[in-house]
Enzyme design. Structure first.
Site, PDB file in Angstrom:
ATOM      1  CD  GLU A  26      -8.491  18.887  -0.453  1.00 25.36           C
ATOM      2  OE1 GLU A  26      -7.028  19.012  -0.462  1.00 25.36           O
ATOM      3  OE2 GLU A  26      -9.004  19.868  -0.580  1.00 25.36           O
ATOM      4  CG  HIS A  54      -6.452   5.235   4.595  1.00 21.79           C
ATOM      5  ND1 HIS A  54      -7.084   4.416   3.699  1.00 21.79           N
ATOM      6  CD2 HIS A  54      -7.846   5.927   5.090  1.00 21.79           C
ATOM      7  CE1 HIS A  54      -8.221   4.369   3.627  1.00 21.79           C
ATOM      8  NE2 HIS A  54      -8.661   5.144   4.226  1.00 21.79           N
ATOM      9  CG  ASP A  73      -1.976   1.162   1.213  1.00 17.66           C
ATOM     10  OD1 ASP A  73      -2.570   1.100   0.142  1.00 17.66           O
ATOM     11  OD2 ASP A  73      -1.971   2.013   2.180  1.00 17.66           O
ATOM     12  CG  HIS A 111      -2.209  10.220   4.443  1.00 20.74           C
ATOM     13  ND1 HIS A 111      -1.585  11.415   4.945  1.00 20.74           N
ATOM     14  CD2 HIS A 111      -2.029  10.389   3.082  1.00 20.74           C
ATOM     15  CE1 HIS A 111      -1.231  12.333   3.939  1.00 20.74           C
ATOM     16  NE2 HIS A 111      -1.473  11.495   2.659  1.00 20.74           N
TER      17      HIS A 111
END
Length: 245
Positions: free
Chosen positions: A59, A160, A9, A64
């Site tokens: 954003e 995230h 990821d 994250h």
């Protein structure tokens, strides 16, 4: 097909996938990978934060939580590229919405000049989102939805993060493709949780078998029906029973 999987990821400076963020100059700021060999996590990872040499969109920070301040002293992609490429080399890379990650990775490798391979030259690329859409058509198939459907606890995932999401995706991918994740550690990993898991498994070996009554079997079947309904027809235990038959 390689029996070595790299579950990957990335986190980036921009999140607007529809307009192709890597073509707008956005960069990778975090890479997280976990290694799986013969469908078992080995404990080997590749994890790095990267200085993107550009501001991170607000954003993206909201998703994250990684700020400009946090990555300003981190290595640049060029400094970690060789080690990253070596980690990927010859593997089958699994990513959720792989074109997004691969687009960024190829953009980064391309910025290094000639002599660098593209992602698909380094490894076989498999999109776990495509697998999920084929397996659960018409349903939400982001990581959170898949965790709920497959009974994976991701309550510790508040934001995230590349390594955390790669670890979660490893569980999701192995379950979606018929694997087992309850005994997650490879045989050559010693100590800690691995040793405790093996001790529990060894202790179970000598227990007597108990035959269930018809009433108990009926109750068990009703319980599986309830789980199957909640999981949208994808009860893991029922699938394993069917495969065993």
């Amino acid at each position: 097909m390689s029996n070595r999987l790299v579950i990957l990821d990335t986190e980036t400076t921009g999140m607007n996938q529809e307009s192709g963020p890597h073509f707008q100059g956005h960069r990778i700021i975090e890479i997280g990978c976990v290694e799986v060999i013969n469908r078992k996590l080995t404990g080997k990872t590749f994890h790095v934060y990267i200085n993107p040499e550009m501001p991170i969109d607000p954003e993206a920070i909201a998703v994250h939580g990684i700020t400009d301040e946090q990555v300003k002293d981190c290595p640049k992609f060029a400094e970690i590229a060789q080690e990253f490429a070596e980690f990927l080399d010859g593997s089958e890379m699994i990513a959720h919405n792989a074109p997004f990650d691969v687009g960024f990775m190829d953009h980064e490798f391309g910025m290094l000049g000639s002599g660098w391979k593209s992602t698909e030259e380094l490894c076989k690329v498999t999109d776990s989102l495509k697998i999920a859409k084929d397996k659960f058509p018409g349903q939400k198939n982001n990581l959170d939805a898949l965790c709920r459907r497959l009974g994976i606890d991701n309550s510790h995932r508040e934001l995230h993060g590349a390594l955390l999401d790669a670890e979660i995706l490893a569980d999701v991918y192995l379950l979606m493709t018929g694997g087992q994740t309850s005994l997650r550690l490879s045989d050559d990993e010693a100590g800690g949780d691995a040793g405790q898991i093996r001790r529990h498994a060894d202790a179970l070996q000598g227990l007597p078998l108990v035959t269930l009554t018809d009433e108990e079997l009926a109750e068990h079947e009703a319980f599986l029906n309830m789980l199957d309904k909640k999981a949208g027809g994808s009860c893991t235990w029922r699938q394993e029973l069917v495969e065993a038959e």
